[in-house]
Design a protein around this motif. Sequence first.
Motif, mmCIF file in Angstrom:
data_model
loop_
_atom_site.group_PDB
_atom_site.id
_atom_site.type_symbol
_atom_site.label_atom_id
_atom_site.label_comp_id
_atom_site.label_asym_id
_atom_site.label_seq_id
_atom_site.Cartn_x
_atom_site.Cartn_y
_atom_site.Cartn_z
ATOM 1 N N MET A 91 0.909 -1.181 -0.059
ATOM 2 C CA MET A 91 -0.124 -0.152 0.178
ATOM 3 C C MET A 91 1.035 1.261 -0.077
ATOM 4 O O MET A 91 1.995 1.271 0.627
ATOM 5 C CB MET A 91 -1.069 0.099 1.237
ATOM 6 C CG MET A 91 -1.604 -1.179 1.408
ATOM 7 S SD MET A 91 -2.697 -1.474 0.203
ATOM 8 C CE MET A 91 -3.424 -3.346 0.592
ATOM 9 N N THR A 92 0.416 2.225 -0.730
ATOM 10 C CA THR A 92 0.986 3.729 -0.481
ATOM 11 C C THR A 92 0.303 4.227 0.632
ATOM 12 O O THR A 92 -1.082 4.341 0.787
ATOM 13 C CB THR A 92 0.995 4.600 -1.467
ATOM 14 O OG1 THR A 92 -0.572 4.544 -2.089
ATOM 15 C CG2 THR A 92 1.580 3.979 -2.747
ATOM 16 N N ILE A 93 1.035 4.777 1.577
ATOM 17 C CA ILE A 93 0.380 5.519 2.850
ATOM 18 C C ILE A 93 0.832 6.640 2.977
ATOM 19 O O ILE A 93 1.795 7.298 2.458
ATOM 20 C CB ILE A 93 0.702 4.696 4.178
ATOM 21 C CG1 ILE A 93 2.049 4.512 4.484
ATOM 22 C CG2 ILE A 93 0.106 3.313 4.203
ATOM 23 C CD1 ILE A 93 2.436 3.967 5.807
ATOM 24 N N ASP A 129 3.200 17.233 10.001
ATOM 25 C CA ASP A 129 4.118 16.810 8.636
ATOM 26 C C ASP A 129 3.563 15.607 7.958
ATOM 27 O O ASP A 129 2.293 15.049 8.635
ATOM 28 C CB ASP A 129 5.291 16.324 9.345
ATOM 29 C CG ASP A 129 6.295 17.129 9.384
ATOM 30 O OD1 ASP A 129 6.510 18.342 8.765
ATOM 31 O OD2 ASP A 129 7.683 16.874 9.996
ATOM 32 N N ASN A 130 3.348 15.615 6.625
ATOM 33 C CA ASN A 130 2.797 14.414 5.957
ATOM 34 C C ASN A 130 4.236 13.502 5.752
ATOM 35 O O ASN A 130 5.273 13.796 5.290
ATOM 36 C CB ASN A 130 2.448 14.952 4.542
ATOM 37 C CG ASN A 130 0.966 15.505 4.736
ATOM 38 O OD1 ASN A 130 0.315 15.183 5.782
ATOM 39 N ND2 ASN A 130 0.579 16.220 3.596
ATOM 40 N N VAL A 131 3.866 12.125 6.110
ATOM 41 C CA VAL A 131 5.047 11.408 5.897
ATOM 42 C C VAL A 131 4.499 10.276 4.912
ATOM 43 O O VAL A 131 3.457 9.604 4.868
ATOM 44 C CB VAL A 131 5.479 10.582 7.087
ATOM 45 C CG1 VAL A 131 6.413 9.719 6.800
ATOM 46 C CG2 VAL A 131 5.909 11.507 8.357
ATOM 47 N N SER A 132 5.225 9.941 3.556
ATOM 48 C CA SER A 132 4.676 9.071 2.705
ATOM 49 C C SER A 132 5.462 7.991 2.715
ATOM 50 O O SER A 132 6.661 8.070 2.898
ATOM 51 C CB SER A 132 4.551 9.585 0.978
ATOM 52 O OG SER A 132 5.728 10.319 0.868
ATOM 53 N N GLY A 133 4.804 6.760 2.304
ATOM 54 C CA GLY A 133 5.543 5.550 2.404
ATOM 55 C C GLY A 133 4.813 4.374 1.605
ATOM 56 O O GLY A 133 3.754 4.408 1.261
ATOM 57 N N TYR A 134 5.816 3.177 1.560
ATOM 58 C CA TYR A 134 5.024 2.017 1.124
ATOM 59 C C TYR A 134 5.089 1.228 2.376
ATOM 60 O O TYR A 134 5.824 0.957 3.372
ATOM 61 C CB TYR A 134 5.931 1.255 -0.048
ATOM 62 C CG TYR A 134 5.988 1.840 -1.359
ATOM 63 C CD1 TYR A 134 4.554 2.293 -1.928
ATOM 64 C CD2 TYR A 134 7.042 2.030 -1.801
ATOM 65 C CE1 TYR A 134 4.828 2.883 -3.265
ATOM 66 C CE2 TYR A 134 7.264 2.519 -3.357
ATOM 67 C CZ TYR A 134 6.023 2.965 -3.891
ATOM 68 O OH TYR A 134 5.879 3.484 -5.014
ATOM 69 N N LEU A 135 3.785 0.369 2.598
ATOM 70 C CA LEU A 135 3.626 -0.476 3.695
ATOM 71 C C LEU A 135 3.149 -1.683 3.280
ATOM 72 O O LEU A 135 2.076 -1.846 2.523
ATOM 73 C CB LEU A 135 2.794 0.205 4.721
ATOM 74 C CG LEU A 135 2.600 -0.509 6.214
ATOM 75 C CD1 LEU A 135 3.897 -0.482 6.547
ATOM 76 C CD2 LEU A 135 1.488 -0.115 6.931
#
Length: 688
Positions: free
Chosen positions: A592-594, A630-636
Amino acid sequence: MNQKVSSATRNVAIVGPYLSGKTTLLESLLFVTGAISRKGSIKDGNTVGDGAAEARDRQMTVEVSAASTQHQDIRFTFVDCPGSIEFAQETYNALIGVDAAVVVCEPVTDRVLTLAPLFKFLDDWEIPHLVFINKMDRLTCDGDGWGESYRAILDALKSVSTRPLIPHQYPIGQGEQLLGFIDLVTEQAFHYHSGAPADPVPLPESLKEQEHAARAEMLEALADFDDHLLEELLEEIEPPQEEIVQDLRMELGADLIVPVFIGVAEQDYGVRHLIDALVREAPTPETTAERRGLDMNSETAVAQVLKTYYTPQGGKLSLVRVWQGQLTDGIVLNGVRAGGLYRMLGQQQQSVSEAPAGEIVAIGRLEGIQTGQTLTNHSGNGTMEEAKAEALRPVYALAIAAENRKDEVKLSNALTKLLEEDPSLAWEQHGDTNEIILWGQGEIHLQVALDRLRRKYNLPMTTHLPRVPYKETIRKPTNSHGRYKHQSGGHGQFGDVYLDIKPVARGEGFSFSETIVGGVVPKQYIPGVEIGVREYLTHGPLGFPVVDVAVTLTNGSYHNVDSSEQAFKQAARLAMTEGMPKCEPVLLEPIMTILVCVPKDFTSKALQLITGRRGQILGYEGRSDWTGWDNVSGYLPQAEMHDFIIELRSLTMGVGFFNWQYDHLQEVPGKLAENVLATSGNGNGNGK
């Protein structure tokens, strides 16, 4: 029709974090205005708010509750809203329909951050609101007394509000005891008395300097929006009280300021002055309607559903705000005839024959009408749609099943009603795992929903964690042969195929082709080959659906009498069963992108949370519309997402949140893949 439009109405939401005392404040407001003769308590489970069994079991508000009362010829409808972030959708839906909100909080600086999402919503929607600092008797006083402690809580509140906070009152304390307050508008001091109105007393000499400073701060803040008041202050002219009240009313109504009141709801301290201030300063329904661009005097009735209930006795009940026109018993709204109009007092209903613009009432039996929907008696072709709160994306899931298999036929209808009551729930029948997945905002949220299924619809459920929809693919190509021959009297069955199996790039899916030359497999049988291949791929050698594979039919043979499409389908399955294990099958998991949103103080914890769950950080930056966030984007990996929201809230005082969407499939690391296959009972190598 002559419309009854009256400013003698106020619709006020009571909002705030869990345990701040909202339901206790509602009980006190109803008691001091005479709507109830005796106060209930959360502990005893007999309050007007929190009437639902699910709320009383947990001693917490889990759904919106409305209660009407009279004070100084003003009809008040208070809307008690849940404080838990898991039930925020209820609160947001209700806030759309009120004239003002009372934000209840405790005098604890460390907990003020929990107000940030609520203040943000109120400011984004420009909903006038004031603060009631409850439980002031628990304020921890330092060596400098009540003034410094009060100042500290005000400064903390200012840090999470984009609107200026203006103290309306100043506390009077002695040692650790709260004695009363000073009204900064009138400069009159009051002492609290349990069970009775506060008594006016002389202004304490020891507090005159602090009171003057606090009052000057209030006036200077008001003067930022009133040039005349600014001139008076510059010329050291004492402004009349009427002018101060008018400024408070106008600037509160325009959501330019946030007045602050204090008290102890459990003892009724400060509650009478709070409701008096709401009479004087809270915006009227006319002000709210004008802000929404509506004409309360219109012949066309317009209302909006703020909350839907399914009651054991009366069936469906819709809590609505009447924006314009007038509702009457039996009125037809959006093609549905109203089955009664009611004013609410928690679980009690008082039947009324009409509801003018500006009121909040309940309407019976509006079948097919959803929460947030705009209702009108207008018969034209165009549909009206008032703005409504955005639906929150679900972040927590359980797989559910009826305890009694016979109840499965009732489940879909019950879930539909459950979602009407609570739009922040969602459900799906997962196409890969065949599980019924119930989605919500957290663990308690789903437990409440399951309790409702059991109590209201007699549908006890079993639950388990949803299975991760793993897939599999292959690493290398192979050639495979499948021959199906069956003889059982009469015509036999015969099919013979040669297949090329090869991997393709991730995300390309499945493709089937044929390079048959010379009719070795007649064209009418080739679709059967493809069907056999596709059927096999639903359950590959590791036991999961196969993706990103190309299969080509290259050769074969047939029998003039015994061949059939069914025989070639079976031959294809045999060829796939024989060939796929040779292609080095590998396990894939959904990624998922989160987008995680947290206050800056918790950004490092959010980063650690993602990486600690096999996630990959893509980056982080300041959130443009949230100061200090803050916005933190990542893959999970989806396998790591189940209780992600629980830990995120635990790390961020309950305010962190995230959005997600499916992005891609990725190979599961070796040891983990072995564990998955060992616990799944799959991986038998025969495609079954």
